[in-house]
Design an enzyme around this catalytic site. Structure first.
Site, PDB file in Angstrom:
ATOM      1  N   HIS A 283       8.701 101.827  23.861  1.00 29.50           N
ATOM      2  CA  HIS A 283       7.567 102.285  24.472  1.00 29.50           C
ATOM      3  C   HIS A 283       8.061 103.573  25.105  1.00 29.50           C
ATOM      4  O   HIS A 283       8.484 104.346  24.406  1.00 29.50           O
ATOM      5  CB  HIS A 283       6.969 101.107  25.556  1.00 29.50           C
ATOM      6  N   HIS A 322       4.376 104.393  15.109  1.00 26.49           N
ATOM      7  CA  HIS A 322       3.579 103.846  16.093  1.00 26.49           C
ATOM      8  C   HIS A 322       2.460 102.760  15.809  1.00 26.49           C
ATOM      9  O   HIS A 322       2.282 102.561  14.331  1.00 26.49           O
ATOM     10  CB  HIS A 322       2.543 105.155  16.515  1.00 26.49           C
ATOM     11  N   ASP A 378       6.747 111.054  21.844  1.00 21.65           N
ATOM     12  CA  ASP A 378       7.949 111.007  22.380  1.00 21.65           C
ATOM     13  C   ASP A 378       8.912 111.851  21.584  1.00 21.65           C
ATOM     14  O   ASP A 378      10.133 111.927  22.132  1.00 21.65           O
ATOM     15  CB  ASP A 378       8.642 109.750  22.639  1.00 21.65           C
TER      16      ASP A 378
HETATM   17  N1  CMC Z   1      12.427 104.267  12.204  1.00 20.14           N
HETATM   18  C1  CMC Z   1      12.549 103.290  11.316  1.00 20.14           C
HETATM   19  N2  CMC Z   1      11.768 102.325  10.712  1.00 20.14           N
HETATM   20  C2  CMC Z   1      10.641 102.032  11.480  1.00 20.14           C
HETATM   21  C3  CMC Z   1      10.172 102.761  12.584  1.00 20.14           C
HETATM   22  C4  CMC Z   1      11.386 103.691  13.004  1.00 20.14           C
HETATM   23  N3  CMC Z   1      10.914 104.429  14.153  1.00 20.14           N
HETATM   24  N4  CMC Z   1       9.257 102.274  13.100  1.00 20.14           N
HETATM   25  C5  CMC Z   1       8.667 101.463  12.377  1.00 20.14           C
HETATM   26  N5  CMC Z   1       9.528 101.290  11.192  1.00 20.14           N
HETATM   27  C6  CMC Z   1       9.533 100.465  10.160  1.00 20.14           C
HETATM   28  C7  CMC Z   1       9.737  99.050  10.516  1.00 20.14           C
HETATM   29  O1  CMC Z   1      11.169  98.784  10.127  1.00 20.14           O
HETATM   30  C8  CMC Z   1       8.745  98.407   9.248  1.00 20.14           C
HETATM   31  O2  CMC Z   1       9.625  98.423   8.047  1.00 20.14           O
HETATM   32  P1  CMC Z   1       9.361  97.205   7.077  1.00 20.14           P
HETATM   33  O3  CMC Z   1       7.823  97.042   6.830  1.00 20.14           O
HETATM   34  O4  CMC Z   1       9.902  97.590   5.618  1.00 20.14           O
HETATM   35  O5  CMC Z   1       9.945  95.990   7.626  1.00 20.14           O
HETATM   36  C9  CMC Z   1       7.583  99.472   9.246  1.00 20.14           C
HETATM   37  O6  CMC Z   1       8.410 100.650   9.571  1.00 20.14           O
HETATM   38  C10 CMC Z   1       6.597  98.897   9.894  1.00 20.14           C
HETATM   39  O7  CMC Z   1       7.109  98.875  11.503  1.00 20.14           O
HETATM   40  P2  CMC Z   1       6.484  97.847  12.435  1.00 20.14           P
HETATM   41  O8  CMC Z   1       7.962  97.533  13.216  1.00 20.14           O
HETATM   42  O9  CMC Z   1       5.881  96.836  11.848  1.00 20.14           O
HETATM   43  O10 CMC Z   1       5.678  98.675  13.498  1.00 20.14           O
HETATM   44  P3  CMC Z   1       5.400  98.278  15.052  1.00 20.14           P
HETATM   45  O11 CMC Z   1       3.683  98.768  15.158  1.00 20.14           O
HETATM   46  O12 CMC Z   1       5.509  96.896  15.370  1.00 20.14           O
HETATM   47  O13 CMC Z   1       6.054  99.110  15.875  1.00 20.14           O
HETATM   48  C11 CMC Z   1       6.799 101.029  17.178  1.00 20.14           C
HETATM   49  C12 CMC Z   1       5.685 100.272  16.664  1.00 20.14           C
HETATM   50  C13 CMC Z   1       6.443 102.488  18.067  1.00 20.14           C
HETATM   51  C14 CMC Z   1       7.651  99.752  18.228  1.00 20.14           C
HETATM   52  C15 CMC Z   1       8.127 101.534  16.138  1.00 20.14           C
HETATM   53  O14 CMC Z   1       7.452 102.156  15.150  1.00 20.14           O
HETATM   54  C16 CMC Z   1       9.413 101.846  16.865  1.00 20.14           C
HETATM   55  O15 CMC Z   1      10.267 101.117  17.156  1.00 20.14           O
HETATM   56  N6  CMC Z   1       9.526 103.209  16.901  1.00 20.14           N
HETATM   57  C17 CMC Z   1      10.418 103.796  17.722  1.00 20.14           C
HETATM   58  C18 CMC Z   1      10.414 103.876  18.997  1.00 20.14           C
HETATM   59  C19 CMC Z   1       9.415 104.664  19.480  1.00 20.14           C
HETATM   60  O16 CMC Z   1       9.419 105.833  19.015  1.00 20.14           O
HETATM   61  N7  CMC Z   1       8.635 104.336  20.390  1.00 20.14           N
HETATM   62  C20 CMC Z   1       7.517 105.244  21.007  1.00 20.14           C
HETATM   63  C21 CMC Z   1       6.169 104.842  20.676  1.00 20.14           C
HETATM   64  S1  CMC Z   1       5.101 106.046  21.096  1.00 20.14           S
HETATM   65  C22 CMC Z   1       4.972 105.990  22.657  1.00 20.14           C
HETATM   66  C23 CMC Z   1       4.376 104.891  23.152  1.00 20.14           C
HETATM   67  O17 CMC Z   1       3.401 104.623  23.162  1.00 20.14           O
HETATM   68  O18 CMC Z   1       5.173 104.038  24.055  1.00 20.14           O
END
Ligand code: CMC
Length: 444
Positions: A283, A322, A378
Site C-alpha cells: 500500500h 493497482h 508511488d
Molecule cells: N509486479 C509484477 N507483477 C505484478 C505486479 C507487480 N507490481 N502487480 C501485479 N502483478 C501481477 C500478479 O502477479 C498477477 O499475475 P498473475 O495473474 O499471472 O498471477 C497479476 O499481475 C494481477 O495482480 P494481482 O496480484 O491480482 O493484483 P492485486 O489487485 O491483488 O494487487 C497491488 C494490486 C497494488 C497490491 C499489486 O499490483 C502490487 O503488489 N504492486 C506493487 C506494490 C505497489 O506498487 N503498491 C502501491 C499501490 S498504489 C498506492 C496505494 O494505493 O497504496
C-alpha cells in the site's frame, strides 16, 4: 449526482420491476428474485436461499473484497479502466493544477469547494490547532532514535484520543468536525517530529502564519534558530503530492479506518488504524520500496535482468499495478510532471533515468501489457521526496499526511450513514468438527 457501483450502474432510482436478478438454486430447484439497486444485489438477500429451514442461507465468498461494495459513498469516484479519479466530482488533474491541499481537504469533508471566506476560516481553524500537546511530544521522544516514523506516527495519532476524550461523542456533527480539524492540523506536526527524532534534532513547533506545506517543510528541516528559504516551486510540489494522496475511495487503509470506526471508537483510533494499514509495502509503503528497488537496480544496464526476475516471479516491480487501475494511474502522470518541476530546483535525481527506462521497458513488455500493469502514484513520488532530502522511511509518512482528509471524510460519512453497523465479515469454517480434549500425557 450519480450513484455508480459499477460503470454500467444507472442513476439512483428505485428498482424497477425489470431490475431484478433471478437465481435458480439447482440443489432445490427453487427460483428467487432479488432486487438490483445501483447495479448491485444485497448480499443479505442471498440468505433467503436455503436448502431447508435449518440452513443458515447462502453467503458470498470474497477474500480481499474483490467484488463487494461495503458502503454507499459520495466522496471519490474512480474508473480504473480509463484512469479517472474525481473528488466530489472534480477531476484530479484540475484539482492538482488549480487548487490547494487545504481547499481539497475542505471539499472532501464538506462536499463542496469553499468560497473565499470559507477557505480562509478553514485555514485559520486548522492553523489554530497545529500545536500538539507536550504528552505526545514525550511519546515521540520516548521511542528509539531509529524508530520507523510510520510506527511513531501511528502510536502518536492513536495517543491523541487521551487528550480529547470528548471525541467519543460521535452523535454531534460539530464535535466530529472539531476532531477532523484537530487531526488535519496535528498530523504534519507529529510527522515532522517523527523525522526529527530520527535525525536527532529538537522537535519544532508549527508556525500558524505559514501555509500547510510550508509549515511541514520548516518543521522538518529548519535548524534551531535558522529558518530555511524554500523555493515556492518546492512548496507547490509538496502541496500537489498531498492533493494526489488525499483520497482514493475504499482502499486498504480507508477500509481499515471505516472498519475500526464502525465499532464507534473515537476517530483518533480509527485514523491510527489507517496509518497502520498504509505502512505496508503493498500500500503506501510502496514508495519507500520503489526507491530501494531503483537503488538496487543501480544502472540502466541492469534493467533487463531485473525485469526478467519480475517475470520469473522472483520479485515485484514496485510502483506498478493497482487493484482498481487497469490503465495509467492519473496521479502517476501528474507526479511524473511534478518530478521534473522539482528537479529544476534540486537538480535531477540520477534514479529518475532508471525509473523512466524501467517504465518504458515494462510498458512494452507482454508480461506487463497482458496484466494491464501501469505505474501507480508511488512510482515517481519517492523520487520527489528524495529530492527534498527526505529518507525513504519518511515517504509513507508524507502519504499519510496527504491521505488524512480522505480518511476523515470517509469516517464522517460512515458515522452519519444509517445503513452502517459494526463491521463484521462472515467466514467459511474449514477446521475440525467437534473433538474431545486430549490430556497432555496422551499427546504425541
Ligand atoms: N509486479 C509484477 N507483477 C505484478 C505486479 C507487480 N507490481 N502487480 C501485479 N502483478 C501481477 C500478479 O502477479 C498477477 O499475475 P498473475 O495473474 O499471472 O498471477 C497479476 O499481475 C494481477 O495482480 P494481482 O496480484 O491480482 O493484483 P492485486 O489487485 O491483488 O494487487 C497491488 C494490486 C497494488 C497490491 C499489486 O499490483 C502490487 O503488489 N504492486 C506493487 C506494490 C505497489 O506498487 N503498491 C502501491 C499501490 S498504489 C498506492 C496505494 O494505493 O497504496
Amino acid at each position: 449526482m450519480t450513484t455508480k457501483a459499477t460503470k454500467r450502474a444507472p442513476a439512483k432510482k428505485a428498482a424497477a420491476a425489470s431490475e431484478t436478478l433471478t437465481v435458480t438454486d439447482n440443489r432445490t430447484g427453487k427460483t428467487y428474485e432479488l432486487p438490483i439497486v445501483d447495479g448491485t444485489i444485497k448480499a443479505t438477500d442471498l440468505r433467503t436461499i436455503k436448502v431447508d429451514d435449518d440452513d443458515f442461507g447462502m453467503m458470498t465468498y470474497d477474500p480481499a473484497f474483490m467484488n463487494t461494495a461495503s458502503c454507499r459513498s459520495a466522496i471519490t469516484f474512480i474508473d480504473g479502466d480509463v484512469g479517472i479519479l474525481r473528488y466530489r466530482g472534480y477531476p484530479i488533474d484540475q484539482l492538482a493544477e488549480k487548487s490547494s491541499f487545504l481547499e481539497v481537504s475542505y471539499l472532501l469533508n464538506y462536499g463542496e469547494l469553499p468560497n473565499k471566506t470559507q477557505l480562509s476560516e478553514w485555514t485559520q481553524w486548522i492553523n489554530a490547532h497545529a500545536f500538539v500537546d507536550e504528552s505526545i511530544r514525550s511519546v515521540v521522544e520516548g521511542f528509539r532514535h531509529d524508530a520507523h516514523p510510520m510506527a511513531v506516527l501511528q502510536a502518536a495519532i492513536g495517543g491523541l484520543s487521551t487528550i480529547y476524550p470528548e471525541s467519543k461523542e460521535l452523535g454531534d456533527p460539530d464535535n466530529r468536525m472539531q476532531q477532523i480539524v484537530r487531526l488535519m492540523a496535528k498530523t504534519p506536526t507529529i510527522g515532522a517530529w517523527a523525522f526529527r527524532r530520527n535525525i536527532g534534532r529538537a522537535l519544532l513547533n508549527p508556525n500558524p502564519e505559514r501555509s500547510y506545506a510550508s509549515n511541514l517543510l520548516h518543521m522538518m528541516f529548519d535548524e534551531s534558530g535558522i529558518e530555511y528559504n524554500f523555493d515556492p516551486r518546492i512548496e507547490r510540489a509538496l502541496d500537489i503530492l498531498l492533493i494526489l494522496h488525499a483520497d482514493h475511495e475504499q482502499n486498504c487503509s480507508t477500509s481499515a479506518v471505516r472498519s475500526v470506526g464502525s465499532s464507534e471508537t473515537d476517530v483518533y483510533q480509527a485514523a491510527s488504524a489507517g496509518v497502520a494499514a498504509l505502512y505496508g509495502p503493498l500500500h503506501g509503503g510502496a514508495n519507500e520500496s520503489v526507491l530501494k528497488m531503483l537503488r538496487r537496480i543501480g544502472s540502466k544496464d541492469n534493467i533487463p535482468d531485473f525485469v526478467q526476475g519480475v517475470k520469473e516471479r522472483r520479485e515485484l516491480l514496485m510502483g506498478f499495478g493497482h487493484r482498481v487501475y487497469k490503465n495509467y494511474d492519473p496521479r502517476a502522470k501528474i507526479v511524473h510532471k511534478t518530478a521534473h518541476e522539482v528537479f529544476e530546483v534540486t537538480g535531477v535525481n540520477p534514479l529518475l533515468e532508471i525509473a523512466v527506462e524501467l517504465e518504458k521497458i515494462a510498458l512494452e513488455d507482454e508480461f506487463f501489457v497482458a496484466r494491464k500493469l501501469y505505474p501507480n502514484v508511488d512510482f515517481y513520488s519517492g523520487l520527489i521526496y528524495e529530492a527534498l532530502k527526505l529518507p525513504a522511511e519518511m515517504f509513507t509518512v508524507m502519504f499519510a499526511i496527504g491521505r488524512m482528509p480522505g480518511w476523515l471524510a470517509q469516517w464522517n460519512e460512515l458515522v452519519g450513514d444509517s445503513e452502517q453497523k459494526i463491521s463484521r465479515p462472515r467466514q467459511i469454517y474449514v477446521g475440525y468438527d467437534e473433538r474431545n480434549y486430549v490430556p497432555m500425557s496422551k499427546r504425541k
